[in-house]
Design a protein around this motif. Sequence first.
Motif, PDB file in Angstrom:
ATOM      1  N   GLU A  70       3.248  -2.692  -1.292  1.00  0.00           N
ATOM      2  CA  GLU A  70       4.429  -3.111  -0.527  1.00  0.00           C
ATOM      3  C   GLU A  70       4.731  -2.107   0.581  1.00  0.00           C
ATOM      4  O   GLU A  70       5.081  -2.492   1.701  1.00  0.00           O
ATOM      5  N   LEU A  71       4.584  -0.819   0.278  1.00  0.00           N
ATOM      6  CA  LEU A  71       4.760   0.208   1.299  1.00  0.00           C
ATOM      7  C   LEU A  71       3.754   0.015   2.428  1.00  0.00           C
ATOM      8  O   LEU A  71       4.111   0.080   3.607  1.00  0.00           O
ATOM      9  N   ALA A  72       2.507  -0.242   2.080  1.00  0.00           N
ATOM     10  CA  ALA A  72       1.462  -0.453   3.091  1.00  0.00           C
ATOM     11  C   ALA A  72       1.816  -1.627   4.005  1.00  0.00           C
ATOM     12  O   ALA A  72       1.638  -1.546   5.224  1.00  0.00           O
ATOM     13  N   ARG A  73       2.341  -2.699   3.436  1.00  0.00           N
ATOM     14  CA  ARG A  73       2.744  -3.860   4.249  1.00  0.00           C
ATOM     15  C   ARG A  73       3.846  -3.491   5.242  1.00  0.00           C
ATOM     16  O   ARG A  73       3.808  -3.888   6.404  1.00  0.00           O
ATOM     17  N   ILE A  74       4.823  -2.738   4.769  1.00  0.00           N
ATOM     18  CA  ILE A  74       5.927  -2.325   5.639  1.00  0.00           C
ATOM     19  C   ILE A  74       5.410  -1.427   6.761  1.00  0.00           C
ATOM     20  O   ILE A  74       5.757  -1.610   7.930  1.00  0.00           O
ATOM     21  N   VAL A  75       4.559  -0.476   6.409  1.00  0.00           N
ATOM     22  CA  VAL A  75       4.020   0.448   7.409  1.00  0.00           C
ATOM     23  C   VAL A  75       3.195  -0.310   8.439  1.00  0.00           C
ATOM     24  O   VAL A  75       3.330  -0.080   9.642  1.00  0.00           O
ATOM     25  N   ARG A  76       2.352  -1.229   7.995  1.00  0.00           N
ATOM     26  CA  ARG A  76       1.514  -1.994   8.932  1.00  0.00           C
ATOM     27  C   ARG A  76       2.378  -2.819   9.893  1.00  0.00           C
ATOM     28  O   ARG A  76       2.011  -3.018  11.039  1.00  0.00           O
ATOM     29  N   THR A  77       3.551  -3.259   9.437  1.00  0.00           N
ATOM     30  CA  THR A  77       4.448  -4.053  10.289  1.00  0.00           C
ATOM     31  C   THR A  77       5.290  -3.165  11.214  1.00  0.00           C
ATOM     32  O   THR A  77       5.353  -3.410  12.411  1.00  0.00           O
ATOM     33  N   ARG A  78       5.924  -2.149  10.644  1.00  0.00           N
ATOM     34  CA  ARG A  78       6.858  -1.327  11.420  1.00  0.00           C
ATOM     35  C   ARG A  78       6.192  -0.234  12.243  1.00  0.00           C
ATOM     36  O   ARG A  78       6.703   0.153  13.298  1.00  0.00           O
ATOM     37  N   VAL A  84      -3.342   3.276   7.251  1.00  0.00           N
ATOM     38  CA  VAL A  84      -2.950   3.221   5.850  1.00  0.00           C
ATOM     39  C   VAL A  84      -4.192   3.319   4.971  1.00  0.00           C
ATOM     40  O   VAL A  84      -5.133   2.539   5.126  1.00  0.00           O
ATOM     41  N   LEU A  85      -4.160   4.269   4.047  1.00  0.00           N
ATOM     42  CA  LEU A  85      -5.224   4.458   3.076  1.00  0.00           C
ATOM     43  C   LEU A  85      -4.576   4.391   1.699  1.00  0.00           C
ATOM     44  O   LEU A  85      -3.681   5.179   1.385  1.00  0.00           O
ATOM     45  N   VAL A  86      -4.997   3.413   0.904  1.00  0.00           N
ATOM     46  CA  VAL A  86      -4.399   3.127  -0.401  1.00  0.00           C
ATOM     47  C   VAL A  86      -5.370   3.539  -1.499  1.00  0.00           C
ATOM     48  O   VAL A  86      -6.577   3.364  -1.359  1.00  0.00           O
ATOM     49  N   THR A  87      -4.824   4.062  -2.610  1.00  0.00           N
ATOM     50  CA  THR A  87      -5.672   4.466  -3.724  1.00  0.00           C
ATOM     51  C   THR A  87      -5.054   4.052  -5.053  1.00  0.00           C
ATOM     52  O   THR A  87      -3.840   3.879  -5.150  1.00  0.00           O
ATOM     53  N   THR A  88      -5.896   3.885  -6.057  1.00  0.00           N
ATOM     54  CA  THR A  88      -5.459   3.673  -7.431  1.00  0.00           C
ATOM     55  C   THR A  88      -6.646   3.891  -8.357  1.00  0.00           C
ATOM     56  O   THR A  88      -7.796   3.737  -7.944  1.00  0.00           O
ATOM     57  N   GLY A  89      -6.330   4.246  -9.573  1.00  0.00           N
ATOM     58  CA  GLY A  89      -7.359   4.347 -10.600  1.00  0.00           C
ATOM     59  C   GLY A  89      -7.322   3.150 -11.524  1.00  0.00           C
ATOM     60  O   GLY A  89      -8.217   2.945 -12.336  1.00  0.00           O
ATOM     61  N   ALA A  90      -6.290   2.346 -11.388  1.00  0.00           N
ATOM     62  CA  ALA A  90      -6.124   1.142 -12.213  1.00  0.00           C
ATOM     63  C   ALA A  90      -6.812  -0.035 -11.538  1.00  0.00           C
ATOM     64  O   ALA A  90      -7.072   0.001 -10.336  1.00  0.00           O
ATOM     65  N   PRO A  91      -7.102  -1.082 -12.300  1.00  0.00           N
ATOM     66  CA  PRO A  91      -7.654  -2.281 -11.662  1.00  0.00           C
ATOM     67  C   PRO A  91      -6.696  -2.782 -10.578  1.00  0.00           C
ATOM     68  O   PRO A  91      -5.492  -2.841 -10.790  1.00  0.00           O
ATOM     69  N   GLN A  92      -7.262  -3.083  -9.442  1.00  0.00           N
ATOM     70  CA  GLN A  92      -6.456  -3.528  -8.303  1.00  0.00           C
ATOM     71  C   GLN A  92      -6.128  -5.006  -8.453  1.00  0.00           C
ATOM     72  O   GLN A  92      -7.016  -5.847  -8.486  1.00  0.00           O
ATOM     73  N   LYS A  93      -4.829  -5.325  -8.550  1.00  0.00           N
ATOM     74  CA  LYS A  93      -4.399  -6.706  -8.747  1.00  0.00           C
ATOM     75  C   LYS A  93      -3.972  -7.367  -7.440  1.00  0.00           C
ATOM     76  O   LYS A  93      -4.128  -8.555  -7.269  1.00  0.00           O
ATOM     77  N   GLU A  94      -3.408  -6.581  -6.530  1.00  0.00           N
ATOM     78  CA  GLU A  94      -2.934  -7.125  -5.263  1.00  0.00           C
ATOM     79  C   GLU A  94      -3.907  -6.758  -4.151  1.00  0.00           C
ATOM     80  O   GLU A  94      -4.535  -5.709  -4.189  1.00  0.00           O
ATOM     81  N   ARG A  95      -3.981  -7.622  -3.167  1.00  0.00           N
ATOM     82  CA  ARG A  95      -4.816  -7.322  -2.002  1.00  0.00           C
ATOM     83  C   ARG A  95      -4.072  -6.364  -1.081  1.00  0.00           C
ATOM     84  O   ARG A  95      -2.872  -6.505  -0.877  1.00  0.00           O
ATOM     85  N   ILE A  96      -4.807  -5.418  -0.542  1.00  0.00           N
ATOM     86  CA  ILE A  96      -4.179  -4.512   0.415  1.00  0.00           C
ATOM     87  C   ILE A  96      -4.009  -5.258   1.740  1.00  0.00           C
ATOM     88  O   ILE A  96      -4.772  -6.184   2.043  1.00  0.00           O
ATOM     89  N   PRO A  97      -3.019  -4.876   2.530  1.00  0.00           N
ATOM     90  CA  PRO A  97      -2.776  -5.564   3.802  1.00  0.00           C
ATOM     91  C   PRO A  97      -3.949  -5.405   4.769  1.00  0.00           C
ATOM     92  O   PRO A  97      -4.654  -4.388   4.748  1.00  0.00           O
ATOM     93  N   ALA A  98      -4.127  -6.397   5.609  1.00  0.00           N
ATOM     94  CA  ALA A  98      -5.164  -6.333   6.643  1.00  0.00           C
ATOM     95  C   ALA A  98      -4.970  -5.072   7.476  1.00  0.00           C
ATOM     96  O   ALA A  98      -3.838  -4.676   7.771  1.00  0.00           O
ATOM     97  N   GLY A  99      -6.056  -4.443   7.818  1.00  0.00           N
ATOM     98  CA  GLY A  99      -6.007  -3.229   8.614  1.00  0.00           C
ATOM     99  C   GLY A  99      -5.831  -1.971   7.796  1.00  0.00           C
ATOM    100  O   GLY A  99      -5.861  -0.867   8.334  1.00  0.00           O
ATOM    101  N   SER A 100      -5.643  -2.106   6.492  1.00  0.00           N
ATOM    102  CA  SER A 100      -5.513  -0.959   5.598  1.00  0.00           C
ATOM    103  C   SER A 100      -6.870  -0.651   4.982  1.00  0.00           C
ATOM    104  O   SER A 100      -7.783  -1.470   5.020  1.00  0.00           O
TER     105      SER A 100
END
Length: 123
Positions: A70-78, A84-100
Amino acid sequence: MQSDQPRPAVLVIEDEVFARIVIADFLADRHLEVLEAENADKALQILEQRQDVKVIFTDINMPGKLNGIELARIVRTRWPRVHVLVTTGAPQKERIPAGSHFVSKPYDQAQLADRIHLLAKAD
């Protein structure tokens, strides 16, 4: 020899204090200006105050009203010029925003620093 160029600013958003300190110190040692936030709300406050942030590096899972996606979406818009570089060690359930971008935990710190440097130089 010191460079007259300002160091690229990167905002690291990670709720786990030890993990945040380790990566922030590593990136600072690689000539990046590192800002830190423990959650998305704090990250948004920093972004509103600082126009020099080139890259955010955020974990997906964190406490608060917003997760890293959700933060990535806000940053990509505003702030579309902030990479934006996103990370997790858990299975990724949501798609990251375009351009991230995505990097899986555990990540190689040197490769991460190289990637952040490349993103900081891109426009």
